[in-house]
Design a protein around this motif. Structure first.
Motif, PDB file in Angstrom:
ATOM      1  N   PHE A  33       0.768  -1.315  -0.016  1.00  0.00           N
ATOM      2  CA  PHE A  33       0.010  -0.008   0.161  1.00  0.00           C
ATOM      3  C   PHE A  33       0.866   1.206  -0.127  1.00  0.00           C
ATOM      4  CE2 PHE A  33      -3.519  -2.353   2.464  1.00  0.00           C
ATOM      5  CZ  PHE A  33      -4.014  -3.200   1.320  1.00  0.00           C
ATOM      6  N   VAL A  34       2.159   1.063   0.915  1.00  0.00           N
ATOM      7  CA  VAL A  34       2.862   2.353   0.861  1.00  0.00           C
ATOM      8  C   VAL A  34       3.569   2.639  -0.482  1.00  0.00           C
ATOM      9  CG1 VAL A  34       4.896   3.311   2.153  1.00  0.00           C
ATOM     10  CG2 VAL A  34       3.168   2.204   3.419  1.00  0.00           C
ATOM     11  N   THR A  35       3.949   1.517  -1.071  1.00  0.00           N
ATOM     12  CA  THR A  35       4.691   1.495  -2.230  1.00  0.00           C
ATOM     13  C   THR A  35       3.986   1.970  -3.569  1.00  0.00           C
ATOM     14  OG1 THR A  35       6.472  -0.116  -1.297  1.00  0.00           O
ATOM     15  CG2 THR A  35       6.275   0.264  -3.604  1.00  0.00           C
ATOM     16  N   GLN A  36       2.823   1.383  -3.483  1.00  0.00           N
ATOM     17  CA  GLN A  36       2.202   1.615  -4.934  1.00  0.00           C
ATOM     18  C   GLN A  36       0.778   1.978  -4.816  1.00  0.00           C
ATOM     19  OE1 GLN A  36       2.624  -2.454  -6.556  1.00  0.00           O
ATOM     20  NE2 GLN A  36       0.773  -3.227  -5.918  1.00  0.00           N
ATOM     21  N   GLY A  37       0.083   2.258  -3.306  1.00  0.00           N
ATOM     22  CA  GLY A  37      -1.290   2.615  -3.183  1.00  0.00           C
ATOM     23  C   GLY A  37      -2.170   1.482  -3.127  1.00  0.00           C
ATOM     24  N   VAL A  38      -3.317   1.620  -2.272  1.00  0.00           N
ATOM     25  CA  VAL A  38      -4.156   0.460  -2.117  1.00  0.00           C
ATOM     26  C   VAL A  38      -4.805   0.085  -3.481  1.00  0.00           C
ATOM     27  CG1 VAL A  38      -6.362  -0.151  -1.024  1.00  0.00           C
ATOM     28  CG2 VAL A  38      -4.568   1.569   0.211  1.00  0.00           C
ATOM     29  N   ALA A  39      -5.235   0.966  -4.324  1.00  0.00           N
ATOM     30  CA  ALA A  39      -5.872   0.724  -5.384  1.00  0.00           C
ATOM     31  C   ALA A  39      -5.339  -0.019  -6.376  1.00  0.00           C
ATOM     32  CB  ALA A  39      -6.409   2.046  -6.135  1.00  0.00           C
ATOM     33  N   ALA A  40      -3.684   0.203  -6.628  1.00  0.00           N
ATOM     34  CA  ALA A  40      -3.074  -0.751  -7.334  1.00  0.00           C
ATOM     35  C   ALA A  40      -2.745  -1.988  -6.923  1.00  0.00           C
ATOM     36  CB  ALA A  40      -1.790   0.075  -7.645  1.00  0.00           C
ATOM     37  N   THR A  41      -3.158  -2.389  -5.643  1.00  0.00           N
ATOM     38  CA  THR A  41      -2.734  -3.625  -4.851  1.00  0.00           C
ATOM     39  C   THR A  41      -3.693  -4.568  -5.023  1.00  0.00           C
ATOM     40  OG1 THR A  41      -1.167  -2.466  -3.144  1.00  0.00           O
ATOM     41  CG2 THR A  41      -1.724  -4.541  -2.689  1.00  0.00           C
ATOM     42  N   THR A  63     -11.506  -8.407   2.470  1.00  0.00           N
ATOM     43  CA  THR A  63     -11.118  -7.375   1.622  1.00  0.00           C
ATOM     44  C   THR A  63      -9.638  -6.845   1.916  1.00  0.00           C
ATOM     45  OG1 THR A  63     -11.360  -5.450   3.182  1.00  0.00           O
ATOM     46  CG2 THR A  63     -13.376  -6.273   1.867  1.00  0.00           C
ATOM     47  N   LYS A  64      -9.054  -6.499   0.689  1.00  0.00           N
ATOM     48  CA  LYS A  64      -7.607  -6.028   0.997  1.00  0.00           C
ATOM     49  C   LYS A  64      -7.258  -5.046   1.981  1.00  0.00           C
ATOM     50  CE  LYS A  64      -7.677  -2.958  -3.069  1.00  0.00           C
ATOM     51  NZ  LYS A  64      -6.975  -2.600  -4.411  1.00  0.00           N
ATOM     52  N   GLU A  65      -8.194  -4.264   2.289  1.00  0.00           N
ATOM     53  CA  GLU A  65      -7.998  -3.112   3.291  1.00  0.00           C
ATOM     54  C   GLU A  65      -8.147  -3.779   4.606  1.00  0.00           C
ATOM     55  OE1 GLU A  65      -9.702  -0.907  -0.366  1.00  0.00           O
ATOM     56  OE2 GLU A  65      -9.919  -2.973   0.858  1.00  0.00           O
ATOM     57  N   SER A  66      -8.787  -4.827   4.994  1.00  0.00           N
ATOM     58  CA  SER A  66      -8.973  -5.432   6.209  1.00  0.00           C
ATOM     59  C   SER A  66      -7.776  -6.391   6.525  1.00  0.00           C
ATOM     60  CB  SER A  66     -10.212  -6.314   6.201  1.00  0.00           C
ATOM     61  OG  SER A  66     -10.034  -7.658   5.392  1.00  0.00           O
ATOM     62  N   CYS A  67      -7.042  -6.576   5.709  1.00  0.00           N
ATOM     63  CA  CYS A  67      -5.745  -7.175   5.734  1.00  0.00           C
ATOM     64  C   CYS A  67      -4.868  -6.600   6.897  1.00  0.00           C
ATOM     65  CB  CYS A  67      -4.782  -7.176   4.486  1.00  0.00           C
ATOM     66  SG  CYS A  67      -5.548  -8.404   3.296  1.00  0.00           S
ATOM     67  N   VAL A  68      -5.136  -5.227   7.192  1.00  0.00           N
ATOM     68  CA  VAL A  68      -4.284  -4.658   8.032  1.00  0.00           C
ATOM     69  C   VAL A  68      -4.627  -4.599   9.575  1.00  0.00           C
ATOM     70  CG1 VAL A  68      -3.294  -2.769   6.381  1.00  0.00           C
ATOM     71  CG2 VAL A  68      -5.394  -2.170   7.941  1.00  0.00           C
ATOM     72  N   ARG A  69      -6.082  -5.286   9.543  1.00  0.00           N
ATOM     73  CA  ARG A  69      -6.378  -5.164  10.990  1.00  0.00           C
ATOM     74  C   ARG A  69      -5.442  -5.928  11.929  1.00  0.00           C
ATOM     75  NH1 ARG A  69     -11.680  -4.101  12.481  1.00  0.00           N
ATOM     76  NH2 ARG A  69     -11.552  -5.897  13.967  1.00  0.00           N
ATOM     77  N   PRO A  70      -4.729  -6.883  11.928  1.00  0.00           N
ATOM     78  CA  PRO A  70      -3.704  -7.305  12.884  1.00  0.00           C
ATOM     79  C   PRO A  70      -2.808  -6.435  13.513  1.00  0.00           C
ATOM     80  CG  PRO A  70      -3.857  -9.134  11.103  1.00  0.00           C
ATOM     81  CD  PRO A  70      -4.606  -7.613  10.717  1.00  0.00           C
ATOM     82  N   LEU A  71      -2.334  -5.538  12.525  1.00  0.00           N
ATOM     83  CA  LEU A  71      -1.449  -4.537  13.201  1.00  0.00           C
ATOM     84  C   LEU A  71      -2.173  -3.588  13.888  1.00  0.00           C
ATOM     85  CD1 LEU A  71       0.599  -3.523   9.716  1.00  0.00           C
ATOM     86  CD2 LEU A  71       1.249  -4.898  11.660  1.00  0.00           C
ATOM     87  N   THR A 124      -4.140   5.933   6.216  1.00  0.00           N
ATOM     88  CA  THR A 124      -5.642   6.085   6.828  1.00  0.00           C
ATOM     89  C   THR A 124      -6.209   7.649   6.549  1.00  0.00           C
ATOM     90  OG1 THR A 124      -5.214   6.837   9.106  1.00  0.00           O
ATOM     91  CG2 THR A 124      -5.465   4.677   8.704  1.00  0.00           C
ATOM     92  N   ARG A 125      -5.165   8.493   6.178  1.00  0.00           N
ATOM     93  CA  ARG A 125      -5.562   9.878   6.257  1.00  0.00           C
ATOM     94  C   ARG A 125      -6.123  10.235   4.688  1.00  0.00           C
ATOM     95  NH1 ARG A 125      -1.690  14.906   8.058  1.00  0.00           N
ATOM     96  NH2 ARG A 125      -3.415  16.471   8.412  1.00  0.00           N
ATOM     97  N   THR A 126      -5.683   9.297   3.836  1.00  0.00           N
ATOM     98  CA  THR A 126      -5.940   9.430   2.299  1.00  0.00           C
ATOM     99  C   THR A 126      -6.703   8.551   1.684  1.00  0.00           C
ATOM    100  OG1 THR A 126      -3.658   8.688   1.805  1.00  0.00           O
ATOM    101  CG2 THR A 126      -3.916  11.057   1.975  1.00  0.00           C
ATOM    102  N   GLU A 127      -6.816   7.324   2.213  1.00  0.00           N
ATOM    103  CA  GLU A 127      -7.269   6.165   1.897  1.00  0.00           C
ATOM    104  C   GLU A 127      -8.625   5.763   2.364  1.00  0.00           C
ATOM    105  OE1 GLU A 127      -6.566   4.354  -0.886  1.00  0.00           O
ATOM    106  OE2 GLU A 127      -4.453   4.966  -1.310  1.00  0.00           O
TER     107      GLU A 127
END
Length: 214
Positions: A33-41, A63-71, A124-127
């Protein structure tokens, strides 16, 4: 009489291993997500980074966004535990001494890297999709904070007072973490310095809210 067949295939994964895989997926997703953005991942890319299939990724996360929940949930669990062990008569901000906690709590040694979580919070500020997951995590953590505060005060779990205190604490905590992440984006720091800076930001936020949490 026919002999019963034994179970074939791979043995089931332990809960500990499942948690490890979820965390590996989370870290890989944030990096992408940091490297290429959420949409492109894509799920395929996340799975490839971990060495699993996209199908396995979707088995763990919807969903791909929910993948970050464990962090995010790992931090919420540690915070709830900190509240339960907050000693009476001691200021709340002092309970969040990360240097001491790192020495006393082995879980902090395996916690997600500060830089990884910081990068996620900034996203989370932009996505919008990540923002929704971020806010939902805090919303779901608040009842745990309320139970911890009620337990510490010897109050019933459904008492209104710890619920209000938890809401105040939750808002101060989220504001502090976001402020720290957004204001340290271009300031490289070693892990110890980063923990110290975050602790100072948390102390400021919690001191501000302390009147309602006494």
């Amino acid at each position: 009489m026919a002999q019963a067949r034994g179970r074939t295939g791979r043995p089931p994964l332990s809960e500990e291993r499942k948690a490890e895989i979820r965390l590996e997926i989370a870290r890989a997703a944030v990096d992408l997500f940091v490297t290429q953005g959420v949409a492109a991942t894509t799920g395929e890319q996340i799975g490839r980074a971990v060495g699993i299939s996209a199908r396995t990724v979707w088995r763990y996360f919807p969903t791909k966004e929910s993948c970050v929940r464990p962090l995010l949930t790992a931090g919420a669990e540690l915070i709830a535990d900190t509240l339960r062990h907050w000693r009476p008569g001691h200021p709340l901000p002092d309970a969040f001494d990360f240097e001491q906690r790192a020495a006393d709590d082995d879980r902090l040694l395996t916690a997600p890297a500060h830089a990884t979580v910081g990068a996620l919070v900034r996203l989370t500020r932009t996505e919008p999709g990540l923002r929704a997951v971020w806010l939902q995590t805090y919303d779901e953590a608040e009842p745990a904070f309320a139970r911890a505060l009620a337990e510490r005060a010897g109050l019933p779990a459904d008492d209104l007072r710890p619920a209000i205190q938890a809401a105040m604490f939750n808002a101060a905590l989220r504001a502090a973490v976001e402020h720290h992440a957004w204001h340290t984006a271009d300031v490289p720091a070693d892990p110890a310095t980063a923990r110290s800076d975050l602790a100072a930001t948390l102390r400021t936020a919690l001191t501000t809210a302390a009147a309602g949490l006494a």
